[in-house]
Design an enzyme around this catalytic site. Structure first.
Site, PDB file in Angstrom:
ATOM      1  N   LYS A 182     -14.593  16.054  -6.085  1.00  0.00           N
ATOM      2  CA  LYS A 182     -14.321  16.309  -4.686  1.00  0.00           C
ATOM      3  C   LYS A 182     -13.193  17.339  -4.556  1.00  0.00           C
ATOM      4  O   LYS A 182     -12.512  17.578  -5.560  1.00  0.00           O
ATOM      5  CB  LYS A 182     -13.968  15.011  -3.997  1.00  0.00           C
TER       6      LYS A 182
ATOM      7  N   LYS B 297     -14.315   2.077 -10.508  1.00  0.00           N
ATOM      8  CA  LYS B 297     -13.346   0.990 -10.723  1.00  0.00           C
ATOM      9  C   LYS B 297     -14.079  -0.343 -10.802  1.00  0.00           C
ATOM     10  O   LYS B 297     -14.950  -0.622  -9.975  1.00  0.00           O
ATOM     11  CB  LYS B 297     -12.328   0.952  -9.563  1.00  0.00           C
TER      12      LYS B 297
ATOM     13  N   ASP C 113      -9.025  13.667   2.321  1.00  0.00           N
ATOM     14  CA  ASP C 113      -8.726  13.393   0.908  1.00  0.00           C
ATOM     15  C   ASP C 113      -9.311  12.055   0.444  1.00  0.00           C
ATOM     16  O   ASP C 113      -9.902  11.987  -0.620  1.00  0.00           O
ATOM     17  CB  ASP C 113      -7.198  13.400   0.709  1.00  0.00           C
TER      18      ASP C 113
ATOM     19  N   HIS D 145     -13.516   7.701  -0.687  1.00  0.00           N
ATOM     20  CA  HIS D 145     -13.226   6.367  -1.217  1.00  0.00           C
ATOM     21  C   HIS D 145     -13.371   5.255  -0.165  1.00  0.00           C
ATOM     22  O   HIS D 145     -14.025   4.254  -0.387  1.00  0.00           O
ATOM     23  CB  HIS D 145     -11.807   6.289  -1.789  1.00  0.00           C
TER      24      HIS D 145
ATOM     25  N   LYS E 293       0.384   8.127   2.383  1.00  0.00           N
ATOM     26  CA  LYS E 293       1.286   8.416   1.260  1.00  0.00           C
ATOM     27  C   LYS E 293       2.680   7.939   1.658  1.00  0.00           C
ATOM     28  O   LYS E 293       3.018   7.889   2.843  1.00  0.00           O
ATOM     29  CB  LYS E 293       1.359   9.924   1.005  1.00  0.00           C
TER      30      LYS E 293
END
Ligand code: BG6
Length: 512
Positions: free
Chosen positions: A174, A208, A261, A266, A364
């Site tokens: 990505k 994962k 992002d 995700h 973040k």
């Protein structure tokens, strides 16, 4: 396919530790474009070594780096070794390294005809000398602006061409586009050269173990499914909180922001796995069909002024460390409108989920690093307790902890010991680390091996990628018209507008 013939039917999501099912890649090699980049150094090269160390790569496995550096084979070997020593999960073993290093080659070149002709000659040579048999995976760890050139060059130089006996695959990192239209264009560019079944788009969250466990939890048990719907579920919170900032990543992140992002890929993938219907089997097409169905039914809740929030971290304290704000980070403009925190409310228009909001948030420089999915239940329809007795009772929840402290937690009310009747929330906690002794492979180990094995269940299709952008696009457009994001202090849980977003609906964010 409900076959009982285990010889015939091999689950594509099968356990890599299952000794009955060897998952060793056949003769093959991998070319990494962007091999000097951060991702390759920190994740891809260590993952290749870990696979070799676990005996999952073929004897003649060949790793080719392609780049502009004037590197000899020895220079490349030294670079790979350093990356492996710094980042591999498994023990460094000299004999494993030596075997891997034998097959490590570097091709110096630009993305021009000469570079790719040289690459083609090298791969032909490797096929002859190392027994790679013409089976090559091309890993595009380069910015998306280069996808088109690399794909074109792979086609022109004949490198994209599989034969009846050999395969060619492309693995793409990505960001896959920056909105639906650009993702569609990129898909066309890639699919013009590689058929969809040879394209492996990386979403490392799908690699994962805990993400794959969502499927086990939901579909291997009877306990959860009866409650997994709008009759019992009040809402779902999907959180990906990080404590790190963006120092050193301005080149990639500025102008992209938190939603592009990680929400587009995700978090929307997590939503799909939590909300989709049971697939007929875990065969890639069946699994992807269910994900596509649920993504098609997903849309933002309006008005976006009330159902979304975004923010940008200002200076503050991260534990005992004093940290600077985004606008002071190198490479970011003081007027940057890039969000480092994003939250949105999505709905799924289906019988199962009608009226259940899905709250997604990421940021973040938040309080701590945690990724989790909390399925929060409605209150019991009747409480034979006084208000005082249940004053400390919250909503029941099943929390799937993706990382760290991987596990599943159930939160429910229990009587506080003593002569009075008082009910309070308690946690019942399953921890991977305590229940299993095996260490989980890294996501990139799993995904690289799957690509070499042609197992595509854990890779989003072109349709999934486009649908995820379609869900996010209206929110991104709205934000683009809103100027600068709200500032939030580093080390906190994000902007006040994100709290208001939930409070308006009578709910609050979990403090993980
Ligand atoms: C990447 C994002 O996809 O995921 C990064 O680009 C983020 O910004 C990273 O830090 C987080 O991955 P993980 O596996 O550490 O949760």
């Amino acid at each position: 396919m409900a076959s009982t013939d285990t010889e015939q039917w091999v689950n594509p999501l099968r356990d890599v530790h299952d000794k009955r099912l060897p998952r060793i890649a056949g003769p093959s090699g991998m070319v990494i474009f962007g091999v000097t980049g951060d991702l390759a150094r920190k994740k891809l090269l260590p993952a290749v070594y870990d696979l070799a160390n676990r005996g999952l790569l073929p004897a003649g496995f060949t790793l080719v780096g392609f780049g502009r550096r004037q590197w000899s084979k020895a220079d490349f070997e030294a670079y790979v070794r350093e990356a492996v020593e710094a980042g591999a999960r498994t023990k460094f073993r000299e004999h494993v390294w030596e075997r891997l290093a034998e097959g490590a080659h570097f091709v110096e070149g630009n993305f021009d005809d000469a570079g790719f002709d040289q690459l083609a000659a090298t791969l032909r040579d490797m096929d002859r000398t190392r027994g790679t048999s013409g089976n090559w995976a091309f890993y595009l760890s380069v910015p998306p602006d280069y996808f088109s050139t690399v794909c074109h060059q792979l086609e022109r130089s004949g490198l994209a061409e599989a034969t009846a006996e050999s395969w060619r695959r492309v693995i793409i990192e990505k960001p896959f586009g920056h909105d639906e239209a650009s993702a569609r264009e990129l898909n066309q560019v890639v699919n013009a050269v590689f058929p969809e079944e040879s394209v492996f788009r990386i979403d490392h969250y799908l690699g994962k173990e805990t993400v794959q466990n969502i499927l086990a939890l939901r579909f291997a048990n009877q306990l959860f499914d009866p409650l997994w719907n709008s009759h019992y579920v009040d809402h779902v919170q999907i959180t990906m909180a990080e404590d790190i900032g963006l120092g050193g990543r301005a080149g990639y992140y500025d102008g992209i922001g938190a939603a592009r992002d990680v929400i587009q890929n995700h978090l929307i993938q997590l939503l799909a796995l939590v909300a989709m219907e049971e697939p007929v089997t875990f065969d890639p097409t069946e699994l992807q069909a269910e994900k596509v169905k649920v993504l098609r039914a997903t849309s933002p809740v309006y008005p976006l002024s009330k159902t979304t929030a975004r923010g940008q971290y200002a200076s503050g304290w991260q534990g005992s460390e004093q940290v600077i704000g985004l606008r002071e980070e190198e490479g970011f403009d003081v007027n940057s409108t890039t969000e480092t925190y994003a939250a949105c409310t999505l709905q799924i228009n289906s019988r199962r989920w009608a009226g259940v909001p899905f709250f997604l948030r990421t940021g973040k420089r938040l309080g701590r690093r945690v990724t989790e999915i909390a399925v929060v239940f409605k209150e019991a329809p009747h409480q034979p307790f006084s208000e005082r007795q249940t004053a400390s009772l919250g909503r029941n929840a099943v929390v799937i902890r993706i990382q760290p402290d991987e596990g599943v937690l159930m939160r429910f009310g229990s009587k506080v010991p003593g002569s009075a009747m008082e009910v309070r929330d308690v946690n019942m906690d399953f921890s991977y680390a305590e229940a299993f002794t095996e260490e989980s492979p890294e996501a990139y180990e799993r995904l690289i091996l799957d690509a070499l094995l042609d197992e595509s269940s854990l890779f989003p299709t072109n349709e999934e990628v486009e649908l995820s952008w379609a869900i996010l696009d209206p929110i991104l457009e709205y934000w683009a018209s809103q100027g600068q994001p709200e500032q939030y202090r580093s080390g906190t849980w994000g902007p006040a507008s994100a709290d208001r977003m939930l409070e308006r609906t009578g709910r609050t964010w979990r403090r993980p």
